[in-house]
Motif scaffolding. Structure first.
Motif, PDB file in Angstrom:
ATOM      1  N   GLU A  59       9.899   0.561  -0.564  1.00 28.37           N
ATOM      2  CA  GLU A  59       9.318   1.420   0.198  1.00 28.37           C
ATOM      3  C   GLU A  59      10.208   2.742   0.673  1.00 28.37           C
ATOM      4  O   GLU A  59       9.893   3.670   0.666  1.00 28.37           O
ATOM      5  N   ARG A  60      11.587   2.124   0.963  1.00 29.19           N
ATOM      6  CA  ARG A  60      12.533   3.303   1.085  1.00 29.19           C
ATOM      7  C   ARG A  60      12.710   3.990   0.065  1.00 29.19           C
ATOM      8  O   ARG A  60      12.888   5.430   0.132  1.00 29.19           O
ATOM      9  N   ASP A  61      13.160   3.644  -1.173  1.00 29.90           N
ATOM     10  CA  ASP A  61      13.804   4.165  -2.100  1.00 29.90           C
ATOM     11  C   ASP A  61      12.797   4.337  -3.488  1.00 29.90           C
ATOM     12  O   ASP A  61      13.109   5.519  -4.299  1.00 29.90           O
ATOM     13  N   GLY A  62      11.591   4.005  -3.425  1.00 31.59           N
ATOM     14  CA  GLY A  62      10.571   4.231  -4.332  1.00 31.59           C
ATOM     15  C   GLY A  62      10.612   2.866  -5.497  1.00 31.59           C
ATOM     16  O   GLY A  62      11.479   1.852  -5.401  1.00 31.59           O
ATOM     17  N   LEU A  63       9.968   3.275  -6.554  1.00 29.97           N
ATOM     18  CA  LEU A  63       9.656   2.181  -7.595  1.00 29.97           C
ATOM     19  C   LEU A  63      10.072   2.909  -9.040  1.00 29.97           C
ATOM     20  O   LEU A  63       9.912   3.997  -9.076  1.00 29.97           O
ATOM     21  N   ILE A  64      10.475   1.837 -10.069  1.00 30.17           N
ATOM     22  CA  ILE A  64      10.739   2.292 -11.225  1.00 30.17           C
ATOM     23  C   ILE A  64       9.356   2.258 -12.070  1.00 30.17           C
ATOM     24  O   ILE A  64       8.753   0.986 -12.058  1.00 30.17           O
ATOM     25  N   PRO A  65       8.871   3.428 -12.382  1.00 30.23           N
ATOM     26  CA  PRO A  65       7.348   3.520 -12.957  1.00 30.23           C
ATOM     27  C   PRO A  65       7.306   2.299 -14.182  1.00 30.23           C
ATOM     28  O   PRO A  65       8.145   2.200 -15.075  1.00 30.23           O
ATOM     29  N   GLY A  66       6.350   1.503 -14.063  1.00 29.81           N
ATOM     30  CA  GLY A  66       6.059   0.610 -15.284  1.00 29.81           C
ATOM     31  C   GLY A  66       6.722  -0.886 -15.045  1.00 29.81           C
ATOM     32  O   GLY A  66       6.668  -1.799 -15.696  1.00 29.81           O
TER      33      GLY A  66
END
Length: 141
Positions: A59-66
């Protein structure tokens, strides 16, 4: 594994292996990948990126798409191709899995655990998600 040491009387005593020694030892068996290599392999469909970071970090840093998100405590159940709780992506023991944690420590231990389940191409991302982000690779949310 334990390492031998001598006490003041010269008697040999065993001490447990520390985490730094354990990491050094398990990493000898991994073909760890850098962020650019992981990105190239994932976009070409040659590797499955598996994000094991806990929810607050995602939630803090984001996700790697896919990337497949699997909490660390569920990893072996979700990636075992023979398991009854496997993810749809866990198609074979030949699957190349690149485990991603926050900084590249827990992922090494997780990759070794997957190898013990027969996922012989499992490895991890050097520097984890932070290295991915620092390389300027895609991050969602």
């Amino acid at each position: 594994m334990t390492a031998g040491v001598s006490d003041v009387s010269g008697s040999r005593i065993e001490r447990p292996e520390g985490i730094d020694e354990l990491l050094d030892r398990v990493r000898l068996g991994l073909d760890r990948v850098e962020a650019d290599e992981a990105y190239t392999a994932a976009t070409a469909g040659d590797a499955l990126l598996v994000d094991i970071r806990y929810a607050a970090l995602r939630e803090r840093d984001g996700l790697i798409p896919g990337a497949l998100v699997v909490e660390r405590n569920e990893l072996e159940w979700r990636l075992d191709p023979q398991g009854s709780h496997r993810a749809a992506e866990a198609t074979s023991h030949d699957l190349r899995v690149v485990v991603v944690c926050n900084e590249g420590y827990a992922s090494s231990l997780a990759a070794i655990s997957l190898r013990q389940l027969g996922l012989h191409r499992a490895t991890d991302l050097v520097g984890g998600f932070q290295a991915w982000k620092a390389a300027g690779l895609p991050v969602a949310g």
